[in-house]
Design an enzyme around this catalytic site. Structure first.
Site, PDB file in Angstrom:
ATOM      1  N   GLU A 274      23.739 -39.640  -3.464  1.00 15.68           N
ATOM      2  CA  GLU A 274      22.825 -38.716  -4.145  1.00 15.68           C
ATOM      3  C   GLU A 274      21.433 -39.324  -4.270  1.00 15.68           C
ATOM      4  O   GLU A 274      21.100 -39.914  -5.302  1.00 15.68           O
ATOM      5  CB  GLU A 274      23.367 -38.339  -5.536  1.00 15.68           C
ATOM      6  CG  GLU A 274      24.633 -37.500  -5.470  1.00 15.68           C
ATOM      7  CD  GLU A 274      25.040 -36.911  -6.821  1.00 15.68           C
ATOM      8  OE1 GLU A 274      24.469 -37.317  -7.861  1.00 15.68           O
ATOM      9  OE2 GLU A 274      25.945 -36.054  -6.832  1.00 15.68           O
ATOM     10  N   GLU A 366      31.022 -33.560  -2.934  1.00 19.87           N
ATOM     11  CA  GLU A 366      31.306 -33.725  -4.359  1.00 19.87           C
ATOM     12  C   GLU A 366      31.064 -32.408  -5.076  1.00 19.87           C
ATOM     13  O   GLU A 366      30.062 -31.747  -4.824  1.00 19.87           O
ATOM     14  CB  GLU A 366      30.375 -34.804  -4.944  1.00 19.87           C
ATOM     15  CG  GLU A 366      30.980 -35.550  -6.112  1.00 19.87           C
ATOM     16  CD  GLU A 366      29.988 -36.544  -6.728  1.00 19.87           C
ATOM     17  OE1 GLU A 366      29.794 -37.626  -6.129  1.00 19.87           O
ATOM     18  OE2 GLU A 366      29.425 -36.232  -7.778  1.00 19.87           O
TER      19      GLU A 366
END
Ligand code: IDC
Length: 448
Positions: A274, A366
């Site tokens: 991320e 995710e």
């Protein structure tokens, strides 16, 4: 398709320009024809090894059969009939629903529709090839090496597929949740296709002991491989949010992993979990440096690239997928990642994923059914909207996370790991029950 280009022979040919091989060459302008006026006649193809045969297609030239049989054989001598008709009318016949096994497959014409012989533009045999174990064994056995095809993920038969599975929690905190017993449950009770191995770089992760964490990932890869699951090797960078900060470490780690596992067909590399606090150009530049490092060891694996603002395609920074569409990573066989937490990320996020999936290969590595903290109340309604979209667009996904952390997004109740049981629902939190149900649903993995 199993038959194309395989050795073909026939009981006769009309002349030297019409050999048996013309019926398995993939061309509908070349054909096999048997000697005129003679019955019976056959054409057979050698698949090279015992194979499960599910479908046969016959594309007849004007000289068709009114009566014929499809037969299979293990040795080319003893034949078993798996289909027959006496009402053939030429054109294209598709015979599906077969469940035959054989190395040799033949069509035997017993009655002609014309005064000529029997002639086929193409003879096609479909099923599970000799290179893989019988269909239905494991996701990796069926699908083999994956590749990106357009905006989709395709299997070894070039058919688009969707993988569904779980992400570990940070493996520096929850190795006790990644065991032979828990992975058995994930593979056979949850029917998961894929395990994401979430290796944090900071927060007590890789940077504190590169060898230990590299070895831990090696071990998890072997355990998942033994169970026929795909593995996403997640370089779980989070804080700091610029992936370039960890580029040198990433090179060392991915070189070691890709070198060891290059011959496997089940590895996907996620190079930046991320990115945050950093623009797309910096992420793209990082990707274009780390991808060649991986490809130098493992040229054919799919690589997954994180997107701006916690892999939100930029949405959490007020941007959209357009910045990626306009400035794609200069590499092939890659996908972009999108993460969402359903109780925090509403329609602006869902719509961005939907638009992006029509223009970019997307993989949701995710997601949670709860808030962005991985905790708090579940929004199963919003989560289902995402799952419906991902099913429709064949977007693969892994859910956060396969641990017994106290938060609502960890699937097991506190204290499960180490002791189990991992199967069934007795130790699952509501989010665990919900996502297990949605992973267990039968997969559609086309093989031809
Ligand atoms: C969370 C973990 C939590 C940990 C925190 C910071 O559940 O235990 O303290 O990370 O490391 C992400 C991240 C993922 C987060 C998850 C939930 O990729 O590391 O896990 N999340 O907050 N992005 C959005 C949510």
């Amino acid at each position: 398709m199993l038959s194309r280009g395989k050795p073909a022979t026939a009981s006769s040919i009309e002349d030297a320009t019409l050999p048996a091989g013309n019926a398995v060459d993939g061309s509908t302008t070349t054909r096999w024809a048997s000697a005129a006026g003679a019955d019976p006649q056959w054409l057979r193809v050698d698949l090279g090894a015992p194979s499960a045969v599910t479908r046969v297609t016959l594309n007849w030239e004007a000289a068709y059969a009114t009566a014929y049989r499809i037969e299979v054989s293990a040795d080319g001598a003893a034949w078993t009939s798996v289909y027959s008709t006496t009402t053939g009318n030429g054109g294209v016949d598709t015979i599906s629903g077969l469940s035959a096994t054989g190395r040799y497959v033949r069509v035997v014409g017993t009655a002609r529709g014309t005064q000529w012989g029997y002639s086929l533009w193409e003879f096609e045999v479909y099923g599970t090839g000799p290179s893989t174990p019988p269909a239905g064994t494991t996701p990796v056995a069926v699908n083999g090496q994956l590749r990106v095809c357009g905006v989709r993920l395709c299997n070894q038969y070039n058919q688009p597929i969707q993988l569904r599975g779980m992400s570990t929690h940070g493996i520096q905190w929850y190795p006790q949740c990644v065991t032979d017993a828990s992975l058995d449950a994930l593979a056979t009770d949850w029917n998961a296709d894929v395990l994401r191995v979430s290796m944090y770089v900071q927060e007590g992760g890789y940077e504190t002991n590169p060898q230990l964490f590299t070895d831990r990932v090696h071990g998890y890869i072997e355990q998942a491989t033994a169970r026929g699951m795909y593995v996403i090797v997640d370089w779980h960078m989070l804080t700091p949010g610029d992936p370039n900060y960890n580029l040198t470490r990433a090179r060392t780690f991915f070189t070691a992993i890709a070198q060891r596992h290059a011959a496997k067909t089940n590895i996907l590399y996620e190079v930046a979990n991320e990115p945050n606090g950093v623009g797309w150009p910096a992420i793209k530049s990082y990707a274009e440096q780390i991808i060649p490092t991986i490809r130098a060891q493992d040229p054919d694996a799919v690589v997954l690239v994180g997107t701006r603002a916690w892999s939100s395609l930029g949405v959490s920074d007020g941007a959209t997928e357009a910045e990626v569409v306009a400035n794609k990573v200069n590499a092939t066989n890659i996908m972009y990642t999108f993460h969402f937490y359903a109780a925090s990320h509403g329609s602006a996020y869902l719509n961005a994923l939907s638009r992006a999936a029509d223009q970019l290969p997307m993989f949701v590595t995710e997601f949670g059914t709860q808030e962005a903290s991985g905790d708090g109340p579940n929004s199963f309604t919003q989560a289902q909207a995402y799952l419906d979209l991902m099913a429709a667009k064949k977007i693969s996904w892994t859910n956060w996370n396969f641990s017994d952390d106290f938060r609502t997004g960890a699937v097991f109740t506190t204290g499960t790991c180490g002791a189990g049981p991992y199967t069934g629902t007795s130790r699952l939190k509501p989010a665990g029950v919900w996502v297990r149900d949605r992973i267990r649903t039968a997969d559609t993995f086309p093989t031809g």
